[in-house]
Write an enzyme that holds these catalytic residues in place. Sequence first.
Site, PDB file in Angstrom:
ATOM      1  N   PHE A  40      33.123  41.276  31.332  1.00  0.00           N
ATOM      2  CA  PHE A  40      33.724  42.224  32.319  1.00  0.00           C
ATOM      3  C   PHE A  40      32.279  42.657  33.016  1.00  0.00           C
ATOM      4  O   PHE A  40      31.148  42.394  32.589  1.00  0.00           O
ATOM      5  CB  PHE A  40      34.270  43.524  31.724  1.00  0.00           C
ATOM      6  N   ARG A  98      50.483  42.710  42.355  1.00  0.00           N
ATOM      7  CA  ARG A  98      49.075  42.656  41.967  1.00  0.00           C
ATOM      8  C   ARG A  98      48.219  42.651  43.534  1.00  0.00           C
ATOM      9  O   ARG A  98      47.295  43.322  43.928  1.00  0.00           O
ATOM     10  CB  ARG A  98      48.471  41.165  41.339  1.00  0.00           C
ATOM     11  N   VAL A 135      38.960  43.749  39.583  1.00  0.00           N
ATOM     12  CA  VAL A 135      40.199  43.667  39.034  1.00  0.00           C
ATOM     13  C   VAL A 135      40.042  42.387  38.368  1.00  0.00           C
ATOM     14  O   VAL A 135      39.870  41.203  38.902  1.00  0.00           O
ATOM     15  CB  VAL A 135      41.468  43.306  40.068  1.00  0.00           C
ATOM     16  N   SER A 136      40.190  42.654  36.923  1.00  0.00           N
ATOM     17  CA  SER A 136      39.834  41.179  35.923  1.00  0.00           C
ATOM     18  C   SER A 136      40.794  40.112  36.210  1.00  0.00           C
ATOM     19  O   SER A 136      42.056  40.528  36.711  1.00  0.00           O
ATOM     20  CB  SER A 136      39.877  41.965  34.493  1.00  0.00           C
ATOM     21  N   ALA A 137      40.865  38.994  35.686  1.00  0.00           N
ATOM     22  CA  ALA A 137      41.586  37.918  35.614  1.00  0.00           C
ATOM     23  C   ALA A 137      42.915  38.594  34.922  1.00  0.00           C
ATOM     24  O   ALA A 137      42.783  39.113  33.623  1.00  0.00           O
ATOM     25  CB  ALA A 137      40.869  36.635  34.984  1.00  0.00           C
TER      26      ALA A 137
END
Length: 787
Positions: free
Chosen positions: A572, A391, A424-426
């Site tokens: 989002f 990541r 970049v989302s959780a």
Amino acid sequence: MGFIPQEQWEQIYTDGIAFGPLGEDERKLLAEHAPAPAGGGRALEVGCGTGELAVHLAAAGYRVDALDLAEAALERARTDHPGATGVRWLRLDIEHDDPEPLGDELYDLVVFRLALAFVGDRARVLHALGRRLREGGTLLIITPLAATTPADRRHIAVDEQEITALTSGWKDVQRYAAGDLAVLVLRGPCAGTVVVERRRPPTGLAVTGALAVVTDASGRVLLGWSHRGMWELPGGKTNGPEAFEAAAVRELAEETGLLAEESDATVLTMLADAAGGVPRLTAVVRISRWTGTLGNPEVDKFLRWEWHDPHGLSCLGPTFAPAAQALAAVWPGTVPNLPALHSYPHATRPPAVPGESPEAERRREAMVQAVTDGGWAPSTAVQTALRTVPRHRFLPETDLADAYHHDLAVVTRRDDNSRATSSVSAVWLQADMLENARLRPGSRVLEIGAGGYNAALIAEVVGPGGRVVTVDLDPYVVNRTRRFTTEVGAGTVVAVLGDGALGAPAALVPRGGFDAVIVTYNAWTIAPAWREQLAEGGVLVVPLEIHGYTRAIAFRREGEVLRAMAWTHCGFIRDAGTLGRAVPEAVLADGGLRLRFEDGEPGDTAGIDEALRGPRHEVATGVSMGAGVYFGSLQLYAATTLPGFCRLAAVQDPKDGVTGIGKGQDAPAILGDASLAYLACVQVRDGDRPEDKEWQWVVRAFGEQGRGLAERLVETVRAWDRQVRADDNGKHTDPALTVYPAGASGDLPTGGSVLEKGPCRLVFRWPARSGQDRPGTAADDRGSGSA
């Protein structure tokens, strides 16, 4: 520490060799410039040796982590200071080891005393430790100077050029003397990268050159501090008809001693700019493999070479302009505020380049464990993808702690008004959406909204037999996605520039459609293309706004109909494409309040301001909740069952406190004729423990129709309490939701609430509960919206 191996340090301390004692001048400077905060502070000493300074700092009020790479040094420290309190002795090589023993708690003070000269990557280490400082914390260096150190001992000292290099990129640099020692006091570890040119501009009609971008086994990039006073990449001018790849490989060997084959050198892009009025064309050459030992053959050009973390590139200090541009080409987002130039991408499929540190592996494993323990990744396939895809390499501007935080979304792009436009989302949410998409090996997947990491996770799950197409309307985001997915080897990902509302280009839509479509931004509505490009029985996962409340909903396609299967509370970045929608709102209370009409046209707010100046009617619902109770289902229930629903939002704290809504908060509301009612939560019981606290829902109303509006809201809350709410936060009832094309009339269910959203029609049906009959539970309705 780079220049003396650990075994030699062990022998030095075993032999009982003594080092310079802490001088009175040093004690005074420490007291003046690094006193312990009131109530005590936390300090880190790097290269503590036999512990004299660590014990002194503990006596001054610090809790001290004293570390050294030699266990023999720590044994002597424990022996020499048997009664020392407030000191934790740690064996750790700060340059090469995983810093896990230090934990993530920040320090007030970091000290290098007589140790810095033995560190190889000095700038990287100092900036990494700087990021461990609290706001206003101090990094203090005490070091011999080459000018006052005998020639046979000059290896323990630093010179003036070295001091300039290691203090570059710090906001506040102060220098003092303690006898023959220099004392450097550094604060603010991120002053920013400054793009500079060499003093002598190139000569000729034009100049061509190549820069080599080389990373080590930990993914760190090689930079040299030149005698020109700036950081530079290995590289230089081409010789005659020499290929750019050959020039980069040659310069790498000449300047650093590292060897590479031309076959392992790839031109990523060509940078076109000018220096001193002379046109300049620079090839950015990525080296995927190399051999040899790092040295400094051209000592007349470079002071030293160091390996740097990509997330530290924004704080380098003076950096040669083409080098800064090249770094940004390889890792978009790492070097901000660069001057404009023209970039011509060259390689269509560069090779993958491996490399990551033990710390990255450890933090990724901890992230996977947290996501798995939270129940968001029950399948082996998704767990394996999370464990496999690095990541942090999709977040090169972010340190490892944030990159691998399981509950943190990281913004990667902002507009001119500093609003987030890409992130970049959780990772827990990404895992949850992948699970709900029901991916399998060989699946063909369309992702709407790019970024790279999520697409790489999908590619790992679907395997080499699958395919991933990701679409985004921002060229920067598409370039970033291509760059990072190829860098890590996610070869099945195809990134396309376009408006996600239109789906994938026709040539990329597989026969029969995609098996899954995953949308990664807040969508006001469901684009027809998403359904049309989805295979029969395929799954669409979309963060759908419903009166402003967002749920990631997994739908199964059944002909022209989409039926909801799973719901997750989320949030989002909002859609910026053709189907994005500005929220209509009415301004109230001299700008302090807004009535937001997330779906539908604005209601008539005439007389509301006057009503707010009148008496407030308040009715208790009798429905209470404790700490940590999820109430997002109440918001959604009210939004989909109450005619005239809107949201009352406070953009500043009302001076008279008439609404009781704090700045930045909003409340479910309904609008009447010059009247308004909204839902509020008031604390009715306090206590020292969370379980002792209690809140109750109340309805507040204004205007002549306020009492009637309040009763409607009260009954809504009570109905939610009876029919939807569950004691288990993960078991609230979800509505049955069916999505039809706009204008559809046949086979519509009866008794539901209809919400028109542009090209589609949503029909909600909330089932009543009786006894043990609890249909439609939501296993993952968690997140924000909890008390």
